[in-house]
Design a protein around this motif. Sequence first.
Motif, PDB file in Angstrom:
ATOM      1  N   TRP A 138      34.842  35.084  37.414  1.00  0.00           N
ATOM      2  CA  TRP A 138      35.472  35.346  38.712  1.00  0.00           C
ATOM      3  C   TRP A 138      36.641  36.364  38.383  1.00  0.00           C
ATOM      4  O   TRP A 138      36.730  37.257  39.329  1.00  0.00           O
ATOM      5  N   ALA A 139      37.295  36.232  37.412  1.00  0.00           N
ATOM      6  CA  ALA A 139      38.640  36.879  37.128  1.00  0.00           C
ATOM      7  C   ALA A 139      38.350  38.649  36.934  1.00  0.00           C
ATOM      8  O   ALA A 139      38.678  39.366  37.601  1.00  0.00           O
ATOM      9  N   ALA A 140      36.977  38.469  36.012  1.00  0.00           N
ATOM     10  CA  ALA A 140      36.532  39.963  35.879  1.00  0.00           C
ATOM     11  C   ALA A 140      36.116  40.565  37.243  1.00  0.00           C
ATOM     12  O   ALA A 140      36.117  41.844  37.460  1.00  0.00           O
ATOM     13  N   GLU A 141      35.588  39.633  38.408  1.00  0.00           N
ATOM     14  CA  GLU A 141      34.922  40.456  39.462  1.00  0.00           C
ATOM     15  C   GLU A 141      36.190  40.597  40.374  1.00  0.00           C
ATOM     16  O   GLU A 141      36.200  41.660  40.809  1.00  0.00           O
ATOM     17  N   GLN A 142      37.230  39.938  40.171  1.00  0.00           N
ATOM     18  CA  GLN A 142      38.688  40.422  40.967  1.00  0.00           C
ATOM     19  C   GLN A 142      39.181  41.751  40.273  1.00  0.00           C
ATOM     20  O   GLN A 142      39.435  42.649  41.247  1.00  0.00           O
ATOM     21  N   VAL A 143      39.279  41.644  39.063  1.00  0.00           N
ATOM     22  CA  VAL A 143      39.849  42.869  38.439  1.00  0.00           C
ATOM     23  C   VAL A 143      38.749  44.132  38.644  1.00  0.00           C
ATOM     24  O   VAL A 143      39.460  45.039  39.067  1.00  0.00           O
TER      25      VAL A 143
END
Lengths: 211, 512
Positions: A138-143
């Motif tokens: 999820w964090a990777a997608e946000q970043v």
Amino acid sequence: MKSPVPDTRNSLILRLPDKHDVEAWDQFVSIYEPLVYRLARSKGLQDADAREVVQEVLVSVSRAIEQWEFDPERGRFRDWLFRIARNLMIKFMTRRKHRPIGTGDSGIAQMLEQHADPVSEEESERFDLEYRREVFRWAAEQVQEQVKERTWQAFWLSSIEGHQTEDVALKLEMSVGAIHIARSRIRSRLREAIKTLEQDNTENISSHNAR
Amino acid sequence: MTSHLKHTNDTELQILLCGDEDSDEYRRTAAHVETCEACQKRLDTVAGPTQLDAETRELLSDYPWEALSNSRTGFQGTDGLPDQAESLTFLNPPSHPEMLGRLGRYEIERMIGSGGMGLVLKAFDTELNRPVAIKVLAQHLAHSGAARQRFARESRAVAAVVHEHVVAIHNVEADDQNPFLVMQYVAGESLQARVDREGPLDAKEVMRIGIQAASGLAAAHEQGVIHRDVKPANILLEQGVERILLTDFGLARTVDDASLTHTGIIAGTPHYMSPEQANGDTIDQRTDLFSLGSVLYFMATGRPPFRAERAMGVLNRVCHDTHRPVWQVNSDIPDDLSDIIDRLLEKKASRRFASAVEVRESLVRLLARTQQHGTRHRNRVKSFVRQRPFLSSGAIVCLASVIVAGFMFIPSSVERTRFRSIQPTEPVAPDNNISLAQQDQAIAAESAVYSATAQEISARLQQLEATSNAAQFAQPASDGFWQDSASFKVRLDQLERDTFRDSSISSTKEER
């Protein structure tokens, strides 16, 4: 004529009068959907059935929101939400081996209160690992959405796929120094994104008191 | 080589980590750091421990990205709708190059719209040689047994409503993969489009449309069907004919229930929802009356009664705020119409009109009266008082003294005149009503000819329900842990009850 189906979806919205709570729900869904789906698939369920499981779990959790009331003792909505969902999943994964649930006894309550349940340890570790994987995803997608594609590529190729910095620099037509900057930049942002999901009660109690 | 530049400070490092990559300060700082190993080291330290990279690699290097989209079940409104190309994959290849594809005996011409529940297509019925509108249940919902059942159940209920102001359902196809609904095609535009284009409608037009909508709703309510999503976009204005048709009966909301989009984001507009709907309370036919009130308000003023930036804000206002009366927004709207709208917009269902029939009758009476006697506008006085209270109070004092003075000299005549002017005139049957009714009958007769018989539709729907049951309880390959979905559900329900009964205990104890 009475309609048997009240519009639960809307009631959820009204019960989350705080904008941050709605965001929390959306984050929750984007992490739990693939999480529950993958766990279900790994247990041998087929696609359609795994989806059904995802729906059931999310519906159960969303119903629980009716019981949500802000209370400083309980912390923020986000933590509460993730906690009940975790309990629900782990207990479910654990229980099935022993006896069918449905006796309505206090066994579940006790289990929910225990941190280190010997029976569920294996499943809870597995759950936590898969959970953390989804958090990172999820964090990777946000970043990835926040930075330039080339910056992301520089990070992904070197830090995740483990290519030599020089090769990546050549491939992306960037300087080696620029690759280093990109990696630091992404790491810092990933850390920030992950932090928003981690429990931090002190900070949020004050923000909740404000409403 | 970096001697001409001084090293970066912490603020500049933060810009590299969090700033805008296109900004000048970012580029300036990056230009130095790219070539300065010391600054790169500092940047690396500020960015956080390098173990994070290792953990990211461990967790994500073999992440099954391809399974990600499969897991999405529509709980999150932000995922958006599938694009057209993907969403039309269930069509058979077209038999004509200008068409999009085929669905049974229907040639699909184009996509009219898409929403939370599925797609609406314009099609041509090759057997009966007529244009039709086809509503297809969305792909992600077609997988859900519950959604299919609900779709079928509701379609059957709506098919039973045959009325000149309700879009007729011709057929329901229980196609193996994608159930769909065949409806009368209405050439024209929606009320939403009309008002967006032309602005508020005049009072008589508002009443005329209101009368037709109310009679369509009355017919549905008589059959036990609640619309649940009355809004300008669901009211179609037929081209060339002065006729409106209600569409999307019960389906939209119902399928939303089934799709379990318990999310913070609402599919479509919440502006016309009733307070009881917004609250998730039990609803009855009077929910439609509230929504109808909002639609009348929209026609009269060009905007819905409750507005806010966010959907949640709208719903909160629907439940708790009092709307600004129509006469204050648009002084051309007669008071009586404004009052009817007020009554429809009562928060408590019991204070609204009792039925759609009653609404229709009130509007018919008002329209007749308006056509005979013109409109009454107390509101001009009211708004004057509101806008200029000081001036008005002076005026009232003056007026009062004049009246007092008048009473002294000619009391009886003033009294009588004042009362006569306020007394409502007796309702008179509108003379254009008969021709409208005749026209309606003719249209109804025509649509009845086109409609498939109720039994035929009913049989198809039963078939649809049967197949969805079978699909729902199909046994997956399981390891005995997850067993079959039926018992899974039972256990999950029980678990849920237990969990949430005890959640207060557990959450307090788990508090860090």
